[in-house]
Scaffold this motif. Sequence first.
Motif, PDB file in Angstrom:
ATOM      1  N   ALA A   1       0.906  -1.236   0.071  1.00  0.00           N
ATOM      2  CA  ALA A   1      -0.008   0.010   0.087  1.00  0.00           C
ATOM      3  C   ALA A   1       0.800   1.138  -0.081  1.00  0.00           C
ATOM      4  CB  ALA A   1      -0.857  -0.113   1.232  1.00  0.00           C
ATOM      5  N   ASP A   2       1.922   1.233   0.799  1.00  0.00           N
ATOM      6  CA  ASP A   2       2.839   2.524   0.877  1.00  0.00           C
ATOM      7  C   ASP A   2       3.767   2.681  -0.468  1.00  0.00           C
ATOM      8  OD1 ASP A   2       2.157   2.709   3.596  1.00  0.00           O
ATOM      9  OD2 ASP A   2       3.942   1.770   4.183  1.00  0.00           O
ATOM     10  N   ARG A   3       3.751   1.398  -1.200  1.00  0.00           N
ATOM     11  CA  ARG A   3       4.592   1.558  -2.509  1.00  0.00           C
ATOM     12  C   ARG A   3       3.485   1.721  -3.473  1.00  0.00           C
ATOM     13  NH1 ARG A   3       8.306   1.508   1.001  1.00  0.00           N
ATOM     14  NH2 ARG A   3      10.067   0.243   0.828  1.00  0.00           N
ATOM     15  N   GLY A   4       2.271   1.797  -3.410  1.00  0.00           N
ATOM     16  CA  GLY A   4       1.215   1.834  -4.336  1.00  0.00           C
ATOM     17  C   GLY A   4       1.468   0.766  -5.446  1.00  0.00           C
ATOM     18  N   ILE A   5       1.722  -0.772  -5.308  1.00  0.00           N
ATOM     19  CA  ILE A   5       1.711  -1.510  -6.140  1.00  0.00           C
ATOM     20  C   ILE A   5       0.748  -2.663  -6.032  1.00  0.00           C
ATOM     21  CG2 ILE A   5       3.587  -2.972  -4.811  1.00  0.00           C
ATOM     22  CD1 ILE A   5       4.882  -3.432  -7.366  1.00  0.00           C
ATOM     23  N   SER A   6       0.117  -3.057  -7.054  1.00  0.00           N
ATOM     24  CA  SER A   6      -0.810  -3.835  -6.794  1.00  0.00           C
ATOM     25  C   SER A   6      -0.464  -5.458  -6.634  1.00  0.00           C
ATOM     26  CB  SER A   6      -1.792  -3.940  -8.071  1.00  0.00           C
ATOM     27  OG  SER A   6      -1.125  -4.585  -9.185  1.00  0.00           O
ATOM     28  N   LEU A   7      -1.146  -6.367  -6.469  1.00  0.00           N
ATOM     29  CA  LEU A   7      -0.780  -7.603  -6.184  1.00  0.00           C
ATOM     30  C   LEU A   7      -0.353  -8.427  -7.520  1.00  0.00           C
ATOM     31  CD1 LEU A   7      -1.215 -10.295  -4.040  1.00  0.00           C
ATOM     32  CD2 LEU A   7      -3.123 -10.735  -5.787  1.00  0.00           C
ATOM     33  N   ASN A   8      -1.308  -8.060  -8.599  1.00  0.00           N
ATOM     34  CA  ASN A   8      -0.728  -8.766  -9.926  1.00  0.00           C
ATOM     35  C   ASN A   8       0.501  -7.974 -10.361  1.00  0.00           C
ATOM     36  OD1 ASN A   8      -3.256  -9.983  -9.829  1.00  0.00           O
ATOM     37  ND2 ASN A   8      -4.451  -8.430 -11.044  1.00  0.00           N
ATOM     38  N   ASP A   9       0.889  -6.693 -10.078  1.00  0.00           N
ATOM     39  CA  ASP A   9       1.915  -6.221 -10.459  1.00  0.00           C
ATOM     40  C   ASP A   9       3.306  -6.658  -9.864  1.00  0.00           C
ATOM     41  OD1 ASP A   9       0.615  -4.579 -12.441  1.00  0.00           O
ATOM     42  OD2 ASP A   9       0.796  -2.975 -11.406  1.00  0.00           O
ATOM     43  N   LEU A  10       2.968  -6.895  -8.538  1.00  0.00           N
ATOM     44  CA  LEU A  10       4.365  -7.283  -7.689  1.00  0.00           C
ATOM     45  C   LEU A  10       4.483  -8.685  -8.058  1.00  0.00           C
ATOM     46  CD1 LEU A  10       6.361  -6.785  -5.542  1.00  0.00           C
ATOM     47  CD2 LEU A  10       4.631  -7.487  -3.830  1.00  0.00           C
TER      48      LEU A  10
ATOM     49  N   GLU B   1       4.131 -10.439 -10.700  1.00  0.00           N
ATOM     50  CA  GLU B   1       4.566 -10.427 -12.024  1.00  0.00           C
ATOM     51  C   GLU B   1       6.309 -10.307 -11.907  1.00  0.00           C
ATOM     52  OE1 GLU B   1       4.393  -8.119 -16.430  1.00  0.00           O
ATOM     53  OE2 GLU B   1       2.574  -8.745 -15.472  1.00  0.00           O
ATOM     54  N   LYS B   2       6.457  -9.067 -11.211  1.00  0.00           N
ATOM     55  CA  LYS B   2       7.869  -8.414 -11.159  1.00  0.00           C
ATOM     56  C   LYS B   2       8.770  -9.649 -10.308  1.00  0.00           C
ATOM     57  CE  LYS B   2       6.899  -3.981 -11.875  1.00  0.00           C
ATOM     58  NZ  LYS B   2       6.343  -2.287 -11.264  1.00  0.00           N
ATOM     59  N   VAL B   3       8.038 -10.104  -9.227  1.00  0.00           N
ATOM     60  CA  VAL B   3       8.788 -11.037  -8.333  1.00  0.00           C
ATOM     61  C   VAL B   3       8.898 -12.352  -9.167  1.00  0.00           C
ATOM     62  CG1 VAL B   3       8.819 -12.354  -6.056  1.00  0.00           C
ATOM     63  CG2 VAL B   3       8.282  -9.792  -6.416  1.00  0.00           C
ATOM     64  N   GLY B   4       8.110 -12.613  -9.826  1.00  0.00           N
ATOM     65  CA  GLY B   4       8.151 -14.135 -10.600  1.00  0.00           C
ATOM     66  C   GLY B   4       7.421 -15.210  -9.870  1.00  0.00           C
ATOM     67  N   ILE B   5       6.358 -14.801  -9.159  1.00  0.00           N
ATOM     68  CA  ILE B   5       5.427 -15.903  -8.491  1.00  0.00           C
ATOM     69  C   ILE B   5       4.033 -15.746  -8.780  1.00  0.00           C
ATOM     70  CG2 ILE B   5       7.160 -16.290  -6.378  1.00  0.00           C
ATOM     71  CD1 ILE B   5       5.137 -14.636  -4.688  1.00  0.00           C
ATOM     72  N   THR B   6       3.295 -16.749  -8.451  1.00  0.00           N
ATOM     73  CA  THR B   6       1.922 -16.595  -8.943  1.00  0.00           C
ATOM     74  C   THR B   6       0.963 -15.861  -8.018  1.00  0.00           C
ATOM     75  OG1 THR B   6       1.288 -18.449  -7.513  1.00  0.00           O
ATOM     76  CG2 THR B   6       2.079 -19.072  -9.632  1.00  0.00           C
ATOM     77  N   ASN B   7       0.228 -15.310  -8.613  1.00  0.00           N
ATOM     78  CA  ASN B   7      -0.877 -14.243  -7.775  1.00  0.00           C
ATOM     79  C   ASN B   7      -1.213 -15.163  -6.382  1.00  0.00           C
ATOM     80  OD1 ASN B   7      -0.486 -12.590  -9.597  1.00  0.00           O
ATOM     81  ND2 ASN B   7      -2.630 -12.539 -10.476  1.00  0.00           N
ATOM     82  N   VAL B   8      -1.639 -16.310  -6.431  1.00  0.00           N
ATOM     83  CA  VAL B   8      -2.124 -17.290  -5.453  1.00  0.00           C
ATOM     84  C   VAL B   8      -1.002 -17.151  -4.396  1.00  0.00           C
ATOM     85  CG1 VAL B   8      -2.787 -19.452  -4.559  1.00  0.00           C
ATOM     86  CG2 VAL B   8      -3.603 -18.572  -6.653  1.00  0.00           C
ATOM     87  N   ASN B   9       0.251 -17.519  -4.727  1.00  0.00           N
ATOM     88  CA  ASN B   9       1.250 -17.472  -3.751  1.00  0.00           C
ATOM     89  C   ASN B   9       1.630 -16.254  -3.074  1.00  0.00           C
ATOM     90  OD1 ASN B   9       1.835 -20.367  -3.743  1.00  0.00           O
ATOM     91  ND2 ASN B   9       3.510 -20.270  -5.026  1.00  0.00           N
ATOM     92  N   LEU B  10       1.756 -15.215  -3.740  1.00  0.00           N
ATOM     93  CA  LEU B  10       1.780 -13.813  -3.432  1.00  0.00           C
ATOM     94  C   LEU B  10       0.742 -13.494  -2.234  1.00  0.00           C
ATOM     95  CD1 LEU B  10       3.757 -11.320  -3.063  1.00  0.00           C
ATOM     96  CD2 LEU B  10       2.320 -10.406  -5.180  1.00  0.00           C
ATOM     97  N   SER B  11      -0.562 -13.848  -2.629  1.00  0.00           N
ATOM     98  CA  SER B  11      -1.701 -13.450  -1.979  1.00  0.00           C
ATOM     99  C   SER B  11      -1.605 -14.140  -0.660  1.00  0.00           C
ATOM    100  CB  SER B  11      -3.046 -13.760  -2.507  1.00  0.00           C
ATOM    101  OG  SER B  11      -4.101 -13.556  -1.712  1.00  0.00           O
ATOM    102  N   ARG B  12      -0.982 -15.561  -0.573  1.00  0.00           N
ATOM    103  CA  ARG B  12      -0.914 -15.922   0.616  1.00  0.00           C
ATOM    104  C   ARG B  12       0.150 -15.419   1.502  1.00  0.00           C
ATOM    105  NH1 ARG B  12       0.090 -22.171  -0.060  1.00  0.00           N
ATOM    106  NH2 ARG B  12      -0.833 -22.202   2.086  1.00  0.00           N
ATOM    107  N   ILE B  13       1.333 -14.925   0.869  1.00  0.00           N
ATOM    108  CA  ILE B  13       2.328 -14.006   1.848  1.00  0.00           C
ATOM    109  C   ILE B  13       1.671 -12.880   2.231  1.00  0.00           C
ATOM    110  CG2 ILE B  13       4.581 -13.093   1.519  1.00  0.00           C
ATOM    111  CD1 ILE B  13       5.328 -14.853  -0.667  1.00  0.00           C
ATOM    112  N   LYS B  14       1.082 -12.160   1.483  1.00  0.00           N
ATOM    113  CA  LYS B  14       0.366 -10.950   1.643  1.00  0.00           C
ATOM    114  C   LYS B  14      -0.576 -11.001   3.016  1.00  0.00           C
ATOM    115  CE  LYS B  14      -2.657  -7.528  -0.020  1.00  0.00           C
ATOM    116  NZ  LYS B  14      -3.545  -6.958  -1.220  1.00  0.00           N
ATOM    117  N   THR B  15      -1.428 -12.393   2.950  1.00  0.00           N
ATOM    118  CA  THR B  15      -2.296 -12.201   4.099  1.00  0.00           C
ATOM    119  C   THR B  15      -1.595 -13.162   5.400  1.00  0.00           C
ATOM    120  OG1 THR B  15      -3.206 -14.163   3.218  1.00  0.00           O
ATOM    121  CG2 THR B  15      -4.280 -12.167   2.490  1.00  0.00           C
ATOM    122  N   GLY B  16      -0.362 -13.596   5.217  1.00  0.00           N
ATOM    123  CA  GLY B  16       0.181 -14.198   6.295  1.00  0.00           C
ATOM    124  C   GLY B  16      -0.203 -15.713   6.295  1.00  0.00           C
ATOM    125  N   LYS B  17      -0.804 -16.100   5.485  1.00  0.00           N
ATOM    126  CA  LYS B  17      -1.428 -17.778   5.388  1.00  0.00           C
ATOM    127  C   LYS B  17      -0.236 -18.746   4.900  1.00  0.00           C
ATOM    128  CE  LYS B  17      -6.145 -16.267   4.987  1.00  0.00           C
ATOM    129  NZ  LYS B  17      -7.168 -16.406   4.314  1.00  0.00           N
TER     130      LYS B  17
END
Length: 86
Positions: free
Chosen positions: A12-21, A23-39
């Motif tokens: 939120a501070d960096r203004g980057i979306s889940l999809n953009d991040l 793609e740039k990191v090279g992981i799936t949206n699902v895995n990034l979402s799990r990281i983001k939510t702490g799951k």
Amino acid sequence: MPVVLKLNDLMADRGISLNDLAEKVGITNVNLSRIKTGKIKAVRFSTLGMLCEVLQCQPGDILAYVPEGQSEKSESASEDEGPLDA
């Protein structure tokens, strides 16, 4: 769990979306979402390193230690549900 993830706030501070991040990191949206939510129970150092590179931060900006018994409500983490294979 004493270690919580603050990725949601950092994104939120960096203004980057889940999809953009993702793609740039090279992981799936699902895995990034799990990281983001702490799951997650684990995160690979390579994934943490890529997150830091893309977000221009340090691992301590993404991870925080909250001693047992202290409230995690101020953090962006949830209970662990499973391992991350990213």
